[in-house]
Motif scaffolding. Structure first.
Motif, short mmCIF file in Angstrom:
data_model
loop_
_atom_site.label_atom_id
_atom_site.label_comp_id
_atom_site.label_asym_id
_atom_site.label_seq_id
_atom_site.Cartn_x
_atom_site.Cartn_y
_atom_site.Cartn_z
N VAL A 10 0.87 -1.18 0.00
CA VAL A 10 0.00 0.00 0.00
C VAL A 10 0.90 1.22 0.00
N PRO A 11 0.76 2.11 -1.00
CA PRO A 11 1.59 3.32 -0.98
C PRO A 11 1.22 4.21 0.20
N LEU A 14 -0.10 3.75 6.57
CA LEU A 14 -1.37 3.10 6.87
C LEU A 14 -2.32 4.08 7.58
N TRP A 17 -4.22 6.09 5.23
CA TRP A 17 -5.31 5.34 4.59
C TRP A 17 -6.54 5.29 5.48
N PHE A 18 -6.34 5.12 6.78
CA PHE A 18 -7.49 5.13 7.70
C PHE A 18 -8.14 6.52 7.72
N ILE A 20 -8.10 8.64 5.20
CA ILE A 20 -8.80 8.76 3.92
C ILE A 20 -10.13 8.02 3.96
N LEU A 21 -10.12 6.82 4.54
CA LEU A 21 -11.38 6.05 4.62
C LEU A 21 -12.41 6.78 5.49
N LEU A 170 -1.41 11.17 -1.84
CA LEU A 170 -2.65 10.37 -1.77
C LEU A 170 -3.83 11.21 -1.29
N MET A 174 -7.43 11.72 -3.12
CA MET A 174 -8.73 11.53 -2.48
C MET A 174 -9.66 12.71 -2.82
#
Lengths: 190, 81
Positions: A10-11, A14, A17-18, A20-21, A170, A174
Protein backbone atom coordinates in the motif's frame (compact mmCIF):
# COMPACT_ATOMS: atom_id res chain seq x y z
CA UNK A 1 11.48 -21.08 -14.34
CA UNK A 2 10.46 -18.89 -11.44
CA UNK A 3 8.83 -15.54 -11.96
CA UNK A 4 9.47 -13.22 -9.07
CA UNK A 5 6.73 -10.73 -8.33
CA UNK A 6 7.23 -7.73 -6.08
CA UNK A 7 5.09 -8.07 -2.96
CA UNK A 8 1.92 -6.03 -3.09
CA UNK A 9 2.22 -2.88 -0.99
CA UNK A 10 0.00 0.00 0.00
CA UNK A 11 1.59 3.32 -0.98
CA UNK A 12 1.92 5.83 1.85
CA UNK A 13 1.33 5.41 5.57
CA UNK A 14 -1.37 3.10 6.87
CA UNK A 15 -2.55 5.90 9.17
CA UNK A 16 -3.20 8.09 6.11
CA UNK A 17 -5.31 5.34 4.59
CA UNK A 18 -7.49 5.13 7.70
CA UNK A 19 -7.81 8.92 7.61
CA UNK A 20 -8.80 8.76 3.92
CA UNK A 21 -11.38 6.05 4.62
CA UNK A 22 -12.85 8.17 7.43
CA UNK A 23 -13.01 11.21 5.15
CA UNK A 24 -14.61 9.19 2.36
CA UNK A 25 -17.24 7.93 4.79
CA UNK A 26 -18.20 11.48 5.73
CA UNK A 27 -18.33 12.50 2.06
CA UNK A 28 -20.45 9.42 1.26
CA UNK A 29 -23.02 10.47 3.88
CA UNK A 30 -23.18 14.01 2.48
CA UNK A 31 -23.40 12.81 -1.13
CA UNK A 32 -26.17 10.35 -0.27
CA UNK A 33 -28.03 13.08 1.63
CA UNK A 34 -27.82 15.24 -1.50
CA UNK A 35 -29.05 12.39 -3.73
CA UNK A 36 -31.91 11.34 -1.46
CA UNK A 37 -33.10 14.93 -0.97
CA UNK A 38 -33.06 15.31 -4.75
CA UNK A 39 -35.53 12.42 -4.96
CA UNK A 40 -37.77 14.13 -2.42
CA UNK A 41 -37.59 17.59 -4.01
CA UNK A 42 -36.86 17.13 -7.72
CA UNK A 43 -38.25 20.48 -8.82
CA UNK A 44 -36.26 22.46 -6.26
CA UNK A 45 -33.11 20.65 -7.38
CA UNK A 46 -33.85 21.18 -11.07
CA UNK A 47 -34.32 24.92 -10.46
CA UNK A 48 -31.21 25.14 -8.32
CA UNK A 49 -29.02 23.21 -10.73
CA UNK A 50 -30.16 25.46 -13.58
CA UNK A 51 -28.37 28.30 -11.78
CA UNK A 52 -25.04 26.45 -12.02
CA UNK A 53 -22.75 26.57 -15.04
CA UNK A 54 -21.65 23.12 -16.19
CA UNK A 55 -18.65 24.50 -18.06
CA UNK A 56 -17.43 26.08 -14.82
CA UNK A 57 -17.75 22.68 -13.15
CA UNK A 58 -15.80 21.10 -16.01
CA UNK A 59 -13.03 23.69 -15.71
CA UNK A 60 -12.73 22.94 -11.99
CA UNK A 61 -12.65 19.21 -12.76
CA UNK A 62 -9.82 19.65 -15.24
CA UNK A 63 -7.77 21.79 -12.86
CA UNK A 64 -8.11 19.27 -10.02
CA UNK A 65 -7.22 16.33 -12.27
CA UNK A 66 -4.24 18.16 -13.75
CA UNK A 67 -2.96 18.97 -10.27
CA UNK A 68 -3.38 15.27 -9.46
CA UNK A 69 -1.32 14.31 -12.51
CA UNK A 70 1.49 16.72 -11.60
CA UNK A 71 1.53 15.47 -8.00
CA UNK A 72 1.69 11.84 -9.15
CA UNK A 73 4.50 12.69 -11.60
CA UNK A 74 6.35 14.39 -8.74
CA UNK A 75 6.34 11.13 -6.77
CA UNK A 76 7.77 9.38 -9.84
CA UNK A 77 10.57 11.93 -10.14
CA UNK A 78 11.50 11.73 -6.45
CA UNK A 79 11.48 7.93 -6.73
CA UNK A 80 14.09 8.32 -9.49
CA UNK A 81 16.20 10.54 -7.23
CA UNK A 82 15.19 13.81 -8.91
CA UNK A 83 13.94 15.76 -5.91
CA UNK A 84 14.22 19.20 -7.51
CA UNK A 85 12.13 18.10 -10.50
CA UNK A 86 9.66 16.68 -8.02
CA UNK A 87 9.59 20.05 -6.25
CA UNK A 88 8.90 21.84 -9.55
CA UNK A 89 6.05 19.46 -10.37
CA UNK A 90 4.50 19.91 -6.92
CA UNK A 91 4.68 23.70 -7.33
CA UNK A 92 3.02 23.23 -10.73
CA UNK A 93 0.28 21.20 -9.04
CA UNK A 94 -0.14 23.99 -6.50
CA UNK A 95 -0.50 26.60 -9.26
CA UNK A 96 -3.08 24.52 -11.13
CA UNK A 97 -4.96 23.98 -7.86
CA UNK A 98 -5.03 27.76 -7.47
CA UNK A 99 -6.96 27.90 -10.75
CA UNK A 100 -9.61 25.70 -9.13
CA UNK A 101 -9.73 27.99 -6.09
CA UNK A 102 -10.04 31.07 -8.28
CA UNK A 103 -12.93 29.56 -10.27
CA UNK A 104 -14.67 28.24 -7.15
CA UNK A 105 -14.40 31.55 -5.31
CA UNK A 106 -15.75 33.35 -8.40
CA UNK A 107 -18.67 30.91 -8.53
CA UNK A 108 -19.38 31.34 -4.80
CA UNK A 109 -19.23 35.14 -5.17
CA UNK A 110 -21.59 35.03 -8.15
CA UNK A 111 -24.13 32.81 -6.35
CA UNK A 112 -23.94 34.79 -3.11
CA UNK A 113 -24.28 38.04 -5.07
CA UNK A 114 -27.38 36.65 -6.79
CA UNK A 115 -28.97 35.90 -3.43
CA UNK A 116 -28.52 32.13 -3.84
CA UNK A 117 -27.05 31.61 -0.40
CA UNK A 118 -27.19 28.81 2.10
CA UNK A 119 -30.80 29.52 3.05
CA UNK A 120 -32.22 30.15 -0.43
CA UNK A 121 -33.46 26.58 -0.99
CA UNK A 122 -32.76 23.00 0.07
CA UNK A 123 -30.65 22.54 -3.05
CA UNK A 124 -28.40 25.47 -2.19
CA UNK A 125 -28.16 24.46 1.46
CA UNK A 126 -26.78 21.09 0.41
CA UNK A 127 -24.77 22.63 -2.45
CA UNK A 128 -22.95 25.02 -0.07
CA UNK A 129 -22.39 22.36 2.60
CA UNK A 130 -21.19 19.67 0.18
CA UNK A 131 -19.02 21.79 -2.11
CA UNK A 132 -17.84 23.96 0.81
CA UNK A 133 -16.68 20.88 2.70
CA UNK A 134 -14.85 19.71 -0.41
CA UNK A 135 -13.39 23.19 -0.93
CA UNK A 136 -11.91 23.11 2.58
CA UNK A 137 -10.28 19.79 1.71
CA UNK A 138 -8.79 21.34 -1.43
CA UNK A 139 -7.31 24.16 0.66
CA UNK A 140 -5.79 21.65 3.10
CA UNK A 141 -4.51 19.64 0.14
CA UNK A 142 -2.80 22.75 -1.21
CA UNK A 143 -1.09 23.35 2.12
CA UNK A 144 0.12 19.74 2.00
CA UNK A 145 1.35 20.12 -1.60
CA UNK A 146 3.25 23.27 -0.60
CA UNK A 147 4.83 21.47 2.35
CA UNK A 148 5.81 18.50 0.17
CA UNK A 149 7.36 20.86 -2.40
CA UNK A 150 9.43 22.50 0.33
CA UNK A 151 10.58 19.10 1.63
CA UNK A 152 11.48 17.99 -1.91
CA UNK A 153 13.49 21.19 -2.39
CA UNK A 154 15.40 20.20 0.75
CA UNK A 155 15.90 16.71 -0.73
CA UNK A 156 14.26 15.26 2.38
CA UNK A 157 12.76 12.25 0.58
CA UNK A 158 14.95 9.36 -0.49
CA UNK A 159 14.03 5.84 -1.58
CA UNK A 160 12.75 3.84 0.28
CA UNK A 161 11.59 6.55 2.70
CA UNK A 162 8.88 8.04 0.50
CA UNK A 163 5.82 7.21 2.58
CA UNK A 164 5.43 10.81 3.79
CA UNK A 165 5.47 12.11 0.23
CA UNK A 166 3.17 9.34 -0.99
CA UNK A 167 0.73 9.98 1.87
CA UNK A 168 0.49 13.70 1.10
CA UNK A 169 -0.08 13.08 -2.58
CA UNK A 170 -2.65 10.37 -1.77
CA UNK A 171 -4.63 12.97 0.14
CA UNK A 172 -4.80 15.07 -3.01
CA UNK A 173 -5.96 12.07 -5.05
CA UNK A 174 -8.73 11.53 -2.48
CA UNK A 175 -9.86 15.12 -3.13
CA UNK A 176 -9.91 14.29 -6.87
CA UNK A 177 -11.80 11.05 -6.25
CA UNK A 178 -14.56 12.79 -4.29
CA UNK A 179 -14.86 15.48 -6.98
CA UNK A 180 -15.40 13.02 -9.85
CA UNK A 181 -18.49 11.80 -7.98
CA UNK A 182 -19.60 15.27 -6.87
CA UNK A 183 -19.27 16.94 -10.27
CA UNK A 184 -21.86 14.89 -12.21
CA UNK A 185 -24.24 14.72 -9.25
CA UNK A 186 -24.23 18.45 -8.51
CA UNK A 187 -23.62 20.01 -11.95
CA UNK A 188 -24.50 17.56 -14.70
CA UNK A 189 -27.49 15.29 -13.99
CA UNK A 190 -30.65 17.01 -15.21
CA UNK B 1 5.35 1.95 -21.14
CA UNK B 2 6.98 3.87 -18.29
CA UNK B 3 5.29 5.04 -15.12
CA UNK B 4 5.12 8.67 -16.23
CA UNK B 5 3.57 7.72 -19.55
CA UNK B 6 0.96 5.63 -17.74
CA UNK B 7 0.08 8.58 -15.52
CA UNK B 8 -0.23 10.93 -18.50
CA UNK B 9 -2.42 8.36 -20.24
CA UNK B 10 -4.63 8.15 -17.12
CA UNK B 11 -4.92 11.95 -17.06
CA UNK B 12 -5.83 12.10 -20.76
CA UNK B 13 -8.47 9.44 -20.18
CA UNK B 14 -9.86 11.36 -17.20
CA UNK B 15 -10.05 14.56 -19.26
CA UNK B 16 -11.84 12.75 -22.09
CA UNK B 17 -14.25 11.08 -19.67
CA UNK B 18 -14.98 14.41 -17.94
CA UNK B 19 -15.81 16.07 -21.25
CA UNK B 20 -17.88 12.99 -22.10
CA UNK B 21 -19.73 13.39 -18.81
CA UNK B 22 -20.80 16.92 -19.72
CA UNK B 23 -21.83 15.92 -23.25
CA UNK B 24 -23.79 12.83 -22.23
CA UNK B 25 -25.33 14.68 -19.27
CA UNK B 26 -26.59 17.39 -21.62
CA UNK B 27 -28.14 14.64 -23.77
CA UNK B 28 -29.90 13.15 -20.77
CA UNK B 29 -27.97 9.89 -20.95
CA UNK B 30 -27.78 9.55 -17.17
CA UNK B 31 -26.82 5.85 -17.26
CA UNK B 32 -23.74 6.73 -19.32
CA UNK B 33 -22.92 9.53 -16.84
CA UNK B 34 -23.09 6.94 -14.06
CA UNK B 35 -20.76 4.54 -15.88
CA UNK B 36 -18.32 7.36 -16.70
CA UNK B 37 -18.21 8.39 -13.01
CA UNK B 38 -17.33 4.82 -12.01
CA UNK B 39 -14.63 4.57 -14.70
CA UNK B 40 -13.12 7.91 -13.63
CA UNK B 41 -12.98 6.71 -10.04
CA UNK B 42 -11.38 3.49 -11.18
CA UNK B 43 -8.68 5.36 -13.14
CA UNK B 44 -7.88 7.55 -10.11
CA UNK B 45 -7.74 4.57 -7.72
CA UNK B 46 -5.67 2.28 -9.93
CA UNK B 47 -3.72 4.92 -11.86
CA UNK B 48 -3.06 7.98 -9.69
CA UNK B 49 -3.26 6.22 -6.31
CA UNK B 50 -1.36 3.20 -7.74
CA UNK B 51 -3.60 0.78 -5.87
CA UNK B 52 -3.37 -1.73 -8.70
CA UNK B 53 -0.16 -2.84 -6.95
CA UNK B 54 -1.74 -2.82 -3.46
CA UNK B 55 -3.28 -5.66 -1.46
CA UNK B 56 -6.68 -6.50 -2.89
CA UNK B 57 -8.50 -5.51 0.31
CA UNK B 58 -7.39 -1.87 0.01
CA UNK B 59 -7.95 -1.77 -3.72
CA UNK B 60 -11.46 -3.16 -3.47
CA UNK B 61 -12.28 -0.91 -0.50
CA UNK B 62 -11.56 2.16 -2.63
CA UNK B 63 -13.16 0.81 -5.80
CA UNK B 64 -16.13 -0.29 -3.70
CA UNK B 65 -16.53 3.23 -2.32
CA UNK B 66 -16.72 4.61 -5.84
CA UNK B 67 -18.98 1.90 -7.24
CA UNK B 68 -21.44 1.63 -4.37
CA UNK B 69 -21.70 5.39 -3.87
CA UNK B 70 -22.20 6.20 -7.53
CA UNK B 71 -24.80 3.48 -8.01
CA UNK B 72 -26.61 4.45 -4.78
CA UNK B 73 -26.52 8.19 -5.41
CA UNK B 74 -27.31 8.20 -9.11
CA UNK B 75 -29.56 5.18 -8.89
CA UNK B 76 -31.73 6.68 -6.17
CA UNK B 77 -31.91 9.93 -8.12
CA UNK B 78 -33.14 8.27 -11.28
CA UNK B 79 -34.90 5.10 -10.22
CA UNK B 80 -36.81 6.50 -7.25
CA UNK B 81 -37.26 10.00 -8.64
Amino acid sequence: MFILHEPRRVPGDLAMWFFILAELTVFAILILAFAVTQVLKPEVFAQGRAQLDTSTGLAMTLSLLTAGLLAALAVQQVRLGRSRQGCALLLGALLVALVYVWIKVAEYAHLAGSGLGLEYSTFFTLYWVLTGFHFLHVLLGMVILGWLAWRCWQRAYRVPGLSGLESGVLYWHMVDLVWVVLFPLVYVIR
Amino acid sequence: MGGSQTLILCWALLVALSVGTVLTGASGLWLVVLVLAVVKGWVIVDGFMALRYAPLLWRFAMLGWVGVLVVAAFGSTRLLG
